[in-house]
Scaffold this motif. Structure first.
Motif: not given
Ligand code: C2E
Ligand code: MG
Ligand code: MG
Length: 442
Positions: A220, A234, A236-237, A249, A253, A269, A294, A325, A327, A378, A413, A433
């Protein structure tokens, strides 16, 4: 051992009957002499034997009980006293559960109880009685100690492997009870059991998926809000199983984290994302930045930073093109995380906090962790164009980040007003998006 140990006020009588519970198991073939606590092996055997009669007239239920923080008793009073307390508790539980049950010690401070009941509420009643008996103060060494337990319950289920499945579901209910940390038993519902089954099947197929190349990465764009240009992506799995099922994910995860698969998965990944970054950079003639998520669980791997360095070298990607990144809401050992972040930075990578603002420690992390960027969650961005408080919050986060020399990215966004508000708040980058959905490599 010179210790005085006795039950306190837990004196529930042998004949305390719980309504809805079958009176006596003695008539069942294979039932071992009651009145003692079974070993793990005996108990599992009993689960199998009694399982044959499950559902004939009454429901067989398995209760798993775990005494909370029992290691404190061992630490404070010694192992012998600890064993003795467990024996006293086991006996008290056996008495409460009554003649219609089988009690076994499964593991350390974990017990199993098998009972035939007429209804779910009768099983809950037994669990309530057990919790009460554990709560009653116990005298150890002249001191009153207070214990508590957590209980998960599951009916004996119809399944290819009913014994294993029942244990698995009761275990999940017990984990949930521990998680809630409330003095109430958790009864496994059909929906809970479906979740467990799905996790088990995810785990089983994840191994294969890693080898069979069913896993993919979607990319993305991350866009500079001033110039409007994408400056990175980024990773993304994504997973499309051989049966055509899409698994996200958010489902993969946690299973990978719980089962230790997160190490090989994270490595895959990283390798894949860096190989794509190298190919795309060569194709467009300029360096493409790639952000890889990560899991904080990967911090437990002492070889993590070396593996990142090796992968960068193998894929011929300069470290400055990799952003990592983590979380923010994950509980991390801050000292260890700080060391790993610093080592990644020393390699030349950027590190940042994802979903910033959702966890409980965001300010503490800003102080203790060396980071280069934060991604504003978000949930704040969604409200940017309609809620003044969200706007003020984002402005404050951005001002704080700027003071600390950190780059900010607005996540999720979706609309033009959100983009405008994020840019006005001072966010440097945006992702969402509006700029592009995560897309698989062609
Ligand atoms: P994240 O790192 O915060 O990734 C952003 C998530 O938001 C992605 O969900 C993305 O598809 C979604 N998203 C992006 N823009 C928008 C938008 O405008 N609106 C909405 N509603 N959603 C948007 P996804 O791909 O399902 O990933 C979820 C989370 O799973 C990620 O959140 C990340 O924490 C984790 N994850 C993904 N891939 C990996 C991985 O390879 N390793 C690890 N450890 N975690 C991963
Ligand atoms: Mg992320
Ligand atoms: Mg995020």
């Amino acid at each position: 051992m010179g210790r005085q140990l006795m039950t306190g006020m837990s004196g529930r009588s042998e004949d305390a009957r719980i309504p809805g519970v079958v009176d006596d198991l003695a008539g069942f073939p294979g039932v071992a002499p009651l009145g003692h606590v079974l070993s793990r092996r005996e108990f599992l055997r009993m689960l199998e034997v009694l399982g044959r009669f499950a559902g004939s007239r009454r429901q067989l239920v398995l209760l798993l009980m775990d005494v909370s923080h029992f290691d404190w008793v061992n630490d404070a009073f010694g192992l012998e006293a600890g064993d003795h307390v467990l024996a006293v508790l086991a006996e008290a539980v056996r008495r409460v559960a009554g003649a219609a049950s089988v009690v076994g010690r499964l593991d350390g401070d974990q017990f199993g109880i098998l009972a035939f009941v007429e209804s779910e509420s009768a099983a809950l009643d037994i669990a309530g009685e057990i919790l009460a008996v554990v709560r009653a103060p116990l005298a150890v060494d002249g001191e009153l100690i207070h214990l508590k337990a957590r209980v998960g319950i599951c009916p004996y289920v119809l399944h290819d492997d009913p014994k294993a499945a029942t244990l698995r579901y009761a275990g999940a209910a017990l984990s949930e009870a521990k998680c809630r940390d409330a003095d109430e038993p958790v009864f496994s519902s059909p929906a809970d059991r479906q979740v467990v089954e799905r996790r088990v099947s995810t785990y089983r197929s994840l191994h294969r998926a890693l080898q069979a190349r069913e896993l993919r990465i979607a990319y993305q764009p991350v866009v500079n809000l001033r110039s409007g240009h994408a400056e990175g992506v980024e990773a993304l799995l994504r997973w499309r199983t051989r049966h055509g099922l899409q698994i996200g994910p958010e489902e993969i995860v946690p299973v990978a984290e719980d089962t230790g698969l997160i190490g090989p998965l994270g490595q895959w990944v990283l390798d894949e994302a860096l190989s794509t970054a190298a190919a795309r950079s060569a194709a467009v003639g300029m360096p493409i930045l790639v952000a890889v998520n990560l899991s904080a669980r990967q911090f437990g791997d002492p070889g993590l930073v070396a593996a990142v360095a090796r992968t960068l070298a193998r894929r011929h990607v300069p470290p400055s093109q990799l952003a990592i990144e983590v979380t923010e809401s994950l509980a991390v050992d801050e000292t260890r995380a700080a060391r790993i972040f610093a080592e990644l930075q020393a390699l030349g990578c950027r590190v940042g906090l994802d979903d910033f603002g959702t966890g409980q420690s965001c300010l503490s992390y800003l102080r203790s962790l060396p980071i280069d960027f934060i991604k504003i969650d978000r949930s704040f961005v969604v409200e940017l164009d309609r809620d003044l408080r969200a706007r003020r919050l984002v402005q404050t986060i951005v001002a704080l980040a700027r003071d600390l020399g950190l780059v900010t990215v607005a996540e999720g966004v979706e609309t033009e007003p959100q983009r405008l508000a994020a840019a006005e708040a001072g966010c440097l980058y945006g992702q969402g998006y509006l700029f592009g959905r995560p897309e698989l490599e062609a």
